[in-house]
Design an enzyme around this catalytic site. Structure first.
Site, mmCIF file in Angstrom:
data_model
loop_
_atom_site.group_PDB
_atom_site.id
_atom_site.type_symbol
_atom_site.label_atom_id
_atom_site.label_comp_id
_atom_site.label_asym_id
_atom_site.label_seq_id
_atom_site.Cartn_x
_atom_site.Cartn_y
_atom_site.Cartn_z
ATOM 1 N N GLU A 1 0.829 -1.196 0.000
ATOM 2 C CA GLU A 1 0.000 0.000 0.000
ATOM 3 C C GLU A 1 0.868 1.251 0.000
ATOM 4 O OE1 GLU A 1 -3.727 1.886 2.590
ATOM 5 O OE2 GLU A 1 -2.826 -0.040 3.127
ATOM 6 N N TYR B 1 -1.174 6.501 -3.187
ATOM 7 C CA TYR B 1 -2.203 6.454 -4.234
ATOM 8 C C TYR B 1 -2.104 5.207 -5.109
ATOM 9 C CZ TYR B 1 1.854 8.874 -6.209
ATOM 10 O OH TYR B 1 3.136 9.232 -6.567
ATOM 11 N N VAL C 1 -0.969 -2.645 -4.126
ATOM 12 C CA VAL C 1 -0.587 -3.861 -4.846
ATOM 13 C C VAL C 1 -1.392 -5.018 -4.275
ATOM 14 C CG1 VAL C 1 1.278 -5.445 -5.453
ATOM 15 C CG2 VAL C 1 1.728 -2.984 -5.308
ATOM 16 N N ASP D 1 15.220 4.633 -9.928
ATOM 17 C CA ASP D 1 14.773 4.267 -8.584
ATOM 18 C C ASP D 1 15.246 2.858 -8.240
ATOM 19 O OD1 ASP D 1 13.577 4.597 -6.126
ATOM 20 O OD2 ASP D 1 11.539 4.137 -6.823
#
Length: 362
Positions: free
Chosen positions: A28, A31, A34, A147
Protein backbone atom coordinates in the site's frame (compact mmCIF):
# COMPACT_ATOMS: atom_id res chain seq x y z
CA UNK A 1 -0.46 -8.49 7.09
CA UNK A 2 -2.39 -9.56 4.01
CA UNK A 3 -5.81 -7.97 3.74
CA UNK A 4 -8.84 -9.17 1.84
CA UNK A 5 -9.61 -7.00 -1.13
CA UNK A 6 -12.98 -5.24 -1.07
CA UNK A 7 -14.23 -4.10 -4.45
CA UNK A 8 -17.52 -3.32 -6.09
CA UNK A 9 -19.39 -6.12 -7.80
CA UNK A 10 -19.29 -4.23 -11.11
CA UNK A 11 -15.51 -3.90 -10.94
CA UNK A 12 -15.07 -7.54 -10.01
CA UNK A 13 -17.32 -8.53 -12.91
CA UNK A 14 -15.39 -6.35 -15.35
CA UNK A 15 -12.06 -7.89 -14.33
CA UNK A 16 -13.55 -11.37 -14.37
CA UNK A 17 -14.54 -10.90 -18.00
CA UNK A 18 -10.82 -10.47 -18.74
CA UNK A 19 -9.92 -13.54 -16.69
CA UNK A 20 -8.66 -11.70 -13.58
CA UNK A 21 -9.63 -11.91 -9.94
CA UNK A 22 -8.08 -9.87 -7.12
CA UNK A 23 -7.93 -11.54 -3.72
CA UNK A 24 -5.62 -9.89 -1.14
CA UNK A 25 -3.83 -6.60 -0.60
CA UNK A 26 -0.06 -7.09 -0.23
CA UNK A 27 1.25 -3.53 -0.47
CA UNK A 28 0.00 0.00 0.00
CA UNK A 29 1.16 3.50 -0.90
CA UNK A 30 -0.36 6.98 -0.96
CA UNK A 31 -2.20 6.45 -4.23
CA UNK A 32 -1.23 2.95 -5.39
CA UNK A 33 -1.97 -0.45 -3.88
CA UNK A 34 -0.59 -3.86 -4.85
CA UNK A 35 -2.82 -6.92 -4.78
CA UNK A 36 -2.42 -10.63 -5.14
CA UNK A 37 -4.76 -12.18 -7.65
CA UNK A 38 -5.40 -14.95 -10.14
CA UNK A 39 -5.58 -15.21 -13.88
CA UNK A 40 -8.10 -17.78 -15.01
CA UNK A 41 -7.22 -19.60 -18.20
CA UNK A 42 -9.89 -20.91 -20.54
CA UNK A 43 -12.57 -23.01 -18.79
CA UNK A 44 -10.94 -26.13 -17.42
CA UNK A 45 -7.45 -24.72 -17.94
CA UNK A 46 -6.77 -23.83 -14.32
CA UNK A 47 -5.34 -20.58 -12.98
CA UNK A 48 -2.07 -19.05 -11.78
CA UNK A 49 -1.16 -16.26 -9.40
CA UNK A 50 -0.53 -12.71 -10.58
CA UNK A 51 0.11 -9.37 -8.91
CA UNK A 52 -1.78 -6.20 -9.71
CA UNK A 53 -0.77 -2.61 -9.08
CA UNK A 54 -3.84 -0.36 -8.84
CA UNK A 55 -3.22 3.36 -9.25
CA UNK A 56 -5.93 5.79 -8.13
CA UNK A 57 -5.43 8.97 -10.13
CA UNK A 58 -7.93 10.86 -7.96
CA UNK A 59 -5.62 10.50 -4.98
CA UNK A 60 -2.41 11.05 -6.96
CA UNK A 61 -0.82 14.50 -7.36
CA UNK A 62 -1.63 16.29 -10.59
CA UNK A 63 2.06 16.32 -11.54
CA UNK A 64 2.19 12.53 -11.24
CA UNK A 65 -0.89 12.11 -13.45
CA UNK A 66 0.45 14.49 -16.09
CA UNK A 67 4.11 13.49 -16.10
CA UNK A 68 5.11 10.28 -14.34
CA UNK A 69 2.14 8.00 -14.97
CA UNK A 70 2.13 8.48 -18.77
CA UNK A 71 5.89 7.83 -18.78
CA UNK A 72 5.51 4.67 -16.74
CA UNK A 73 2.75 3.31 -18.98
CA UNK A 74 4.68 4.18 -22.14
CA UNK A 75 7.83 2.46 -20.89
CA UNK A 76 5.94 -0.64 -19.72
CA UNK A 77 4.63 -0.94 -23.26
CA UNK A 78 8.19 -0.95 -24.65
CA UNK A 79 10.06 -3.40 -22.46
CA UNK A 80 10.32 -7.18 -22.27
CA UNK A 81 13.29 -8.79 -20.58
CA UNK A 82 13.88 -11.95 -18.53
CA UNK A 83 15.05 -9.93 -15.50
CA UNK A 84 12.32 -7.27 -15.64
CA UNK A 85 8.93 -8.10 -14.15
CA UNK A 86 6.60 -9.20 -16.93
CA UNK A 87 3.48 -7.07 -17.41
CA UNK A 88 0.51 -8.92 -18.85
CA UNK A 89 -2.20 -6.31 -19.23
CA UNK A 90 -3.10 -2.73 -18.37
CA UNK A 91 -6.73 -1.76 -17.85
CA UNK A 92 -8.36 1.53 -17.00
CA UNK A 93 -11.66 1.87 -15.16
CA UNK A 94 -12.84 5.36 -14.28
CA UNK A 95 -10.02 6.92 -12.22
CA UNK A 96 -8.08 3.70 -11.65
CA UNK A 97 -5.40 1.91 -13.65
CA UNK A 98 -4.87 -1.83 -13.17
CA UNK A 99 -1.39 -3.09 -14.08
CA UNK A 100 -1.34 -6.90 -14.04
CA UNK A 101 2.10 -8.45 -13.71
CA UNK A 102 4.01 -11.59 -12.82
CA UNK A 103 3.85 -12.54 -9.15
CA UNK A 104 7.22 -12.86 -7.37
CA UNK A 105 6.89 -15.61 -4.79
CA UNK A 106 9.73 -14.48 -2.48
CA UNK A 107 8.81 -10.81 -2.35
CA UNK A 108 11.41 -8.08 -2.77
CA UNK A 109 15.12 -8.25 -2.07
CA UNK A 110 14.82 -6.13 1.07
CA UNK A 111 12.20 -8.48 2.55
CA UNK A 112 14.26 -11.49 1.51
CA UNK A 113 17.33 -10.21 3.37
CA UNK A 114 15.29 -9.40 6.48
CA UNK A 115 14.35 -13.09 6.60
CA UNK A 116 17.58 -14.66 5.36
CA UNK A 117 20.40 -12.26 6.14
CA UNK A 118 23.13 -10.93 3.85
CA UNK A 119 23.56 -12.58 0.45
CA UNK A 120 26.61 -14.80 0.04
CA UNK A 121 29.06 -13.41 -2.51
CA UNK A 122 28.59 -16.21 -5.03
CA UNK A 123 24.84 -15.71 -5.07
CA UNK A 124 25.14 -11.91 -5.00
CA UNK A 125 27.28 -12.25 -8.14
CA UNK A 126 24.44 -14.05 -9.96
CA UNK A 127 21.83 -11.53 -8.86
CA UNK A 128 24.06 -8.56 -9.65
CA UNK A 129 24.55 -9.89 -13.17
CA UNK A 130 20.79 -10.28 -13.62
CA UNK A 131 20.10 -6.76 -12.36
CA UNK A 132 22.92 -5.36 -14.50
CA UNK A 133 21.60 -7.13 -17.61
CA UNK A 134 18.16 -5.60 -16.97
CA UNK A 135 19.71 -2.14 -16.59
CA UNK A 136 21.88 -2.70 -19.67
CA UNK A 137 18.73 -3.51 -21.65
CA UNK A 138 17.05 -0.34 -20.38
CA UNK A 139 20.06 1.87 -21.04
CA UNK A 140 20.37 0.45 -24.56
CA UNK A 141 16.77 1.56 -25.11
CA UNK A 142 17.80 4.97 -23.69
CA UNK A 143 15.68 4.41 -20.59
CA UNK A 144 16.92 5.19 -17.08
CA UNK A 145 15.19 3.52 -14.14
CA UNK A 146 16.02 6.26 -11.58
CA UNK A 147 14.77 4.27 -8.58
CA UNK A 148 17.06 1.26 -8.25
CA UNK A 149 16.85 -0.11 -4.71
CA UNK A 150 16.38 -3.45 -2.98
CA UNK A 151 12.64 -2.86 -2.60
CA UNK A 152 12.31 -2.64 -6.40
CA UNK A 153 14.04 -5.97 -7.05
CA UNK A 154 11.73 -8.97 -6.78
CA UNK A 155 12.70 -12.61 -6.19
CA UNK A 156 10.87 -15.46 -7.96
CA UNK A 157 10.36 -19.07 -6.91
CA UNK A 158 13.39 -20.03 -9.03
CA UNK A 159 15.48 -17.47 -7.11
CA UNK A 160 15.89 -15.08 -10.00
CA UNK A 161 15.72 -11.28 -9.81
CA UNK A 162 13.09 -9.15 -11.53
CA UNK A 163 13.44 -5.37 -11.70
CA UNK A 164 10.15 -3.58 -11.09
CA UNK A 165 8.50 -0.19 -10.42
CA UNK A 166 9.04 2.16 -13.35
CA UNK A 167 7.23 5.09 -11.75
CA UNK A 168 10.33 7.33 -11.98
CA UNK A 169 11.75 5.86 -15.19
CA UNK A 170 12.21 8.10 -18.20
CA UNK A 171 13.51 8.07 -21.74
CA UNK A 172 16.81 9.96 -21.73
CA UNK A 173 16.84 11.20 -25.33
CA UNK A 174 14.68 13.82 -26.98
CA UNK A 175 12.80 13.41 -30.25
CA UNK A 176 15.98 14.19 -32.17
CA UNK A 177 18.06 11.49 -30.47
CA UNK A 178 20.01 13.93 -28.27
CA UNK A 179 20.74 12.85 -24.71
CA UNK A 180 19.02 14.91 -22.05
CA UNK A 181 19.83 15.38 -18.39
CA UNK A 182 17.43 15.18 -15.45
CA UNK A 183 16.75 17.48 -12.52
CA UNK A 184 13.92 15.68 -10.72
CA UNK A 185 14.82 14.23 -7.33
CA UNK A 186 14.02 10.56 -7.87
CA UNK A 187 14.46 7.50 -5.70
CA UNK A 188 15.09 6.81 -2.04
CA UNK A 189 17.56 9.16 -0.34
CA UNK A 190 19.98 6.42 0.77
CA UNK A 191 20.29 5.10 -2.79
CA UNK A 192 20.55 8.33 -4.80
CA UNK A 193 23.79 9.72 -6.18
CA UNK A 194 25.48 12.81 -4.68
CA UNK A 195 24.78 14.94 -7.76
CA UNK A 196 21.05 14.37 -7.20
CA UNK A 197 21.32 15.40 -3.54
CA UNK A 198 23.10 18.57 -4.65
CA UNK A 199 20.10 19.46 -6.81
CA UNK A 200 22.18 19.58 -9.99
CA UNK A 201 21.13 18.50 -13.44
CA UNK A 202 22.43 14.94 -13.72
CA UNK A 203 23.08 12.09 -16.12
CA UNK A 204 20.33 9.59 -15.17
CA UNK A 205 22.28 6.58 -16.46
CA UNK A 206 25.29 7.45 -14.29
CA UNK A 207 22.91 7.93 -11.35
CA UNK A 208 21.55 4.42 -11.96
CA UNK A 209 25.10 3.07 -11.68
CA UNK A 210 25.57 4.69 -8.27
CA UNK A 211 22.32 3.10 -7.09
CA UNK A 212 23.46 -0.28 -8.44
CA UNK A 213 26.61 0.08 -6.34
CA UNK A 214 24.48 0.70 -3.24
CA UNK A 215 22.34 -2.38 -4.04
CA UNK A 216 25.44 -4.60 -4.33
CA UNK A 217 26.81 -3.22 -1.05
CA UNK A 218 23.50 -3.86 0.74
CA UNK A 219 23.32 -7.43 -0.56
CA UNK A 220 26.77 -8.25 0.78
CA UNK A 221 26.51 -6.39 4.10
CA UNK A 222 22.79 -6.33 4.92
CA UNK A 223 23.42 -2.68 5.68
CA UNK A 224 23.52 0.61 3.80
CA UNK A 225 26.88 2.16 2.92
CA UNK A 226 25.61 5.55 4.10
CA UNK A 227 23.25 5.74 7.06
CA UNK A 228 23.24 9.50 7.64
CA UNK A 229 19.69 10.83 7.89
CA UNK A 230 19.96 14.48 6.99
CA UNK A 231 20.68 15.47 3.41
CA UNK A 232 23.80 17.56 4.13
CA UNK A 233 25.54 14.89 6.21
CA UNK A 234 24.65 12.20 3.69
CA UNK A 235 26.05 14.22 0.80
CA UNK A 236 29.30 14.88 2.67
CA UNK A 237 29.68 11.20 3.50
CA UNK A 238 29.17 10.29 -0.17
CA UNK A 239 31.67 12.82 -1.49
CA UNK A 240 34.28 11.96 1.15
CA UNK A 241 33.76 8.21 0.54
CA UNK A 242 32.92 7.59 4.19
CA UNK A 243 31.79 4.03 3.77
CA UNK A 244 33.36 0.67 4.45
CA UNK A 245 32.48 -3.00 4.27
CA UNK A 246 31.23 -4.35 7.57
CA UNK A 247 33.72 -6.17 9.78
CA UNK A 248 31.86 -9.48 9.51
CA UNK A 249 32.37 -9.65 5.74
CA UNK A 250 35.35 -7.46 4.88
CA UNK A 251 37.90 -10.27 5.25
CA UNK A 252 35.93 -12.85 3.27
CA UNK A 253 34.87 -10.77 0.26
CA UNK A 254 36.94 -10.94 -2.90
CA UNK A 255 39.08 -8.03 -4.00
CA UNK A 256 37.16 -8.01 -7.29
CA UNK A 257 33.80 -7.19 -5.69
CA UNK A 258 35.38 -4.58 -3.43
CA UNK A 259 36.91 -2.92 -6.49
CA UNK A 260 33.60 -2.95 -8.38
CA UNK A 261 31.63 -1.38 -5.53
CA UNK A 262 34.35 1.26 -5.07
CA UNK A 263 34.16 2.16 -8.78
CA UNK A 264 30.36 2.38 -8.75
CA UNK A 265 30.33 4.56 -5.61
CA UNK A 266 32.62 7.15 -7.16
CA UNK A 267 31.23 10.62 -6.35
CA UNK A 268 32.26 11.77 -9.84
CA UNK A 269 29.51 10.60 -12.25
CA UNK A 270 31.83 10.48 -15.26
CA UNK A 271 34.20 8.07 -13.50
CA UNK A 272 31.59 5.41 -12.75
CA UNK A 273 31.63 2.37 -15.04
CA UNK A 274 28.85 1.97 -17.56
CA UNK A 275 26.56 -0.98 -17.05
CA UNK A 276 28.20 -3.06 -19.78
CA UNK A 277 31.44 -2.88 -17.82
CA UNK A 278 29.63 -4.31 -14.80
CA UNK A 279 28.23 -7.21 -16.82
CA UNK A 280 31.74 -7.97 -18.08
CA UNK A 281 33.59 -7.08 -14.88
CA UNK A 282 36.32 -9.21 -13.36
CA UNK A 283 34.00 -10.01 -10.46
CA UNK A 284 31.20 -11.38 -12.65
CA UNK A 285 33.74 -13.30 -14.75
CA UNK A 286 35.01 -15.13 -11.66
CA UNK A 287 32.12 -17.56 -12.32
CA UNK A 288 32.73 -19.19 -15.71
CA UNK A 289 28.98 -19.95 -16.11
CA UNK A 290 28.23 -16.22 -16.13
CA UNK A 291 30.67 -15.22 -18.86
CA UNK A 292 28.30 -15.92 -21.73
CA UNK A 293 24.72 -14.84 -22.33
CA UNK A 294 22.07 -17.53 -22.55
CA UNK A 295 19.65 -17.52 -25.49
CA UNK A 296 16.88 -15.38 -23.94
CA UNK A 297 19.46 -12.84 -22.72
CA UNK A 298 20.94 -12.58 -26.21
CA UNK A 299 17.48 -12.18 -27.72
CA UNK A 300 16.52 -9.39 -25.32
CA UNK A 301 19.75 -7.45 -25.88
CA UNK A 302 19.54 -7.89 -29.65
CA UNK A 303 15.95 -6.60 -29.56
CA UNK A 304 17.06 -3.53 -27.60
CA UNK A 305 19.93 -2.84 -30.01
CA UNK A 306 17.56 -3.04 -32.99
CA UNK A 307 15.05 -0.77 -31.29
CA UNK A 308 17.80 1.72 -30.42
CA UNK A 309 19.03 1.70 -34.00
CA UNK A 310 15.51 2.36 -35.27
CA UNK A 311 15.03 5.18 -32.76
CA UNK A 312 18.37 6.68 -33.79
CA UNK A 313 17.34 6.70 -37.43
CA UNK A 314 14.03 8.32 -36.50
CA UNK A 315 15.82 10.98 -34.45
CA UNK A 316 18.13 11.75 -37.37
CA UNK A 317 15.13 12.07 -39.69
CA UNK A 318 13.42 14.39 -37.19
CA UNK A 319 16.54 16.56 -37.12
CA UNK A 320 16.66 16.73 -40.91
CA UNK A 321 12.98 17.64 -41.05
CA UNK A 322 13.58 20.39 -38.52
CA UNK A 323 16.33 21.87 -40.66
CA UNK A 324 13.97 21.98 -43.64
CA UNK A 325 11.30 23.96 -41.86
CA UNK A 326 11.19 27.08 -39.74
CA UNK A 327 8.27 25.74 -37.72
CA UNK A 328 9.00 25.65 -34.01
CA UNK A 329 8.92 22.09 -32.72
CA UNK A 330 6.65 21.40 -29.80
CA UNK A 331 6.66 18.02 -28.12
CA UNK A 332 3.16 16.55 -28.06
CA UNK A 333 1.67 16.00 -24.66
CA UNK A 334 0.54 12.45 -24.00
CA UNK A 335 -2.99 11.78 -22.86
CA UNK A 336 -3.67 9.00 -20.38
CA UNK A 337 -6.08 7.29 -22.79
CA UNK A 338 -3.24 5.77 -24.81
CA UNK A 339 -3.35 2.73 -22.46
CA UNK A 340 -5.67 1.02 -24.96
CA UNK A 341 -2.92 0.87 -27.59
CA UNK A 342 -0.47 -0.55 -25.10
CA UNK A 343 -2.76 -3.27 -23.81
CA UNK A 344 -2.83 -4.69 -27.32
CA UNK A 345 0.96 -5.09 -27.10
CA UNK A 346 0.82 -6.73 -23.68
CA UNK A 347 -1.24 -9.80 -24.49
CA UNK A 348 -0.94 -12.58 -21.94
CA UNK A 349 1.32 -15.32 -23.31
CA UNK A 350 1.69 -18.20 -20.85
CA UNK A 351 4.29 -19.95 -23.00
CA UNK A 352 6.38 -16.75 -23.03
CA UNK A 353 6.03 -16.57 -19.25
CA UNK A 354 7.44 -20.07 -18.94
CA UNK A 355 10.35 -19.31 -21.27
CA UNK A 356 11.34 -15.92 -19.90
CA UNK A 357 10.37 -15.69 -16.27
CA UNK A 358 12.07 -18.68 -14.68
CA UNK A 359 15.60 -19.22 -15.96
CA UNK A 360 17.49 -21.35 -13.47
CA UNK A 361 21.06 -20.04 -13.42
CA UNK A 362 21.95 -20.74 -9.81
Amino acid sequence: MLNKFRQSSSEAELLSEQGYKLTKKVGEGSYAHVYLGEFMREPGGGSFQIACKVINTQKAPDRYNRKFLPRELEILGKIKHPYIIHVYSIFQRKDSYFIFMRYAEHGDLFQYMKLNGAIKENHARIWTRQIALAVQYLHTLEIAHRDLKCENILITSHMNCKLTDFGFARIVTDDFGNHVTSQTFCGSKQYVAPEILRGERYNPKAADMWSLGVVIFVMLNKALPFEENDKHSLQNAQVQRKWKFRSRVVDVLSGEVKDLVTELLDPEPGKRPEVGNVVNSAWINMDSKLRRLVAVEVKALHSALEEAKSAGNKGQQNMENRRRTSTTFKKQSKDLVFWKEMTAKLELDVSLLNRLDDIALS
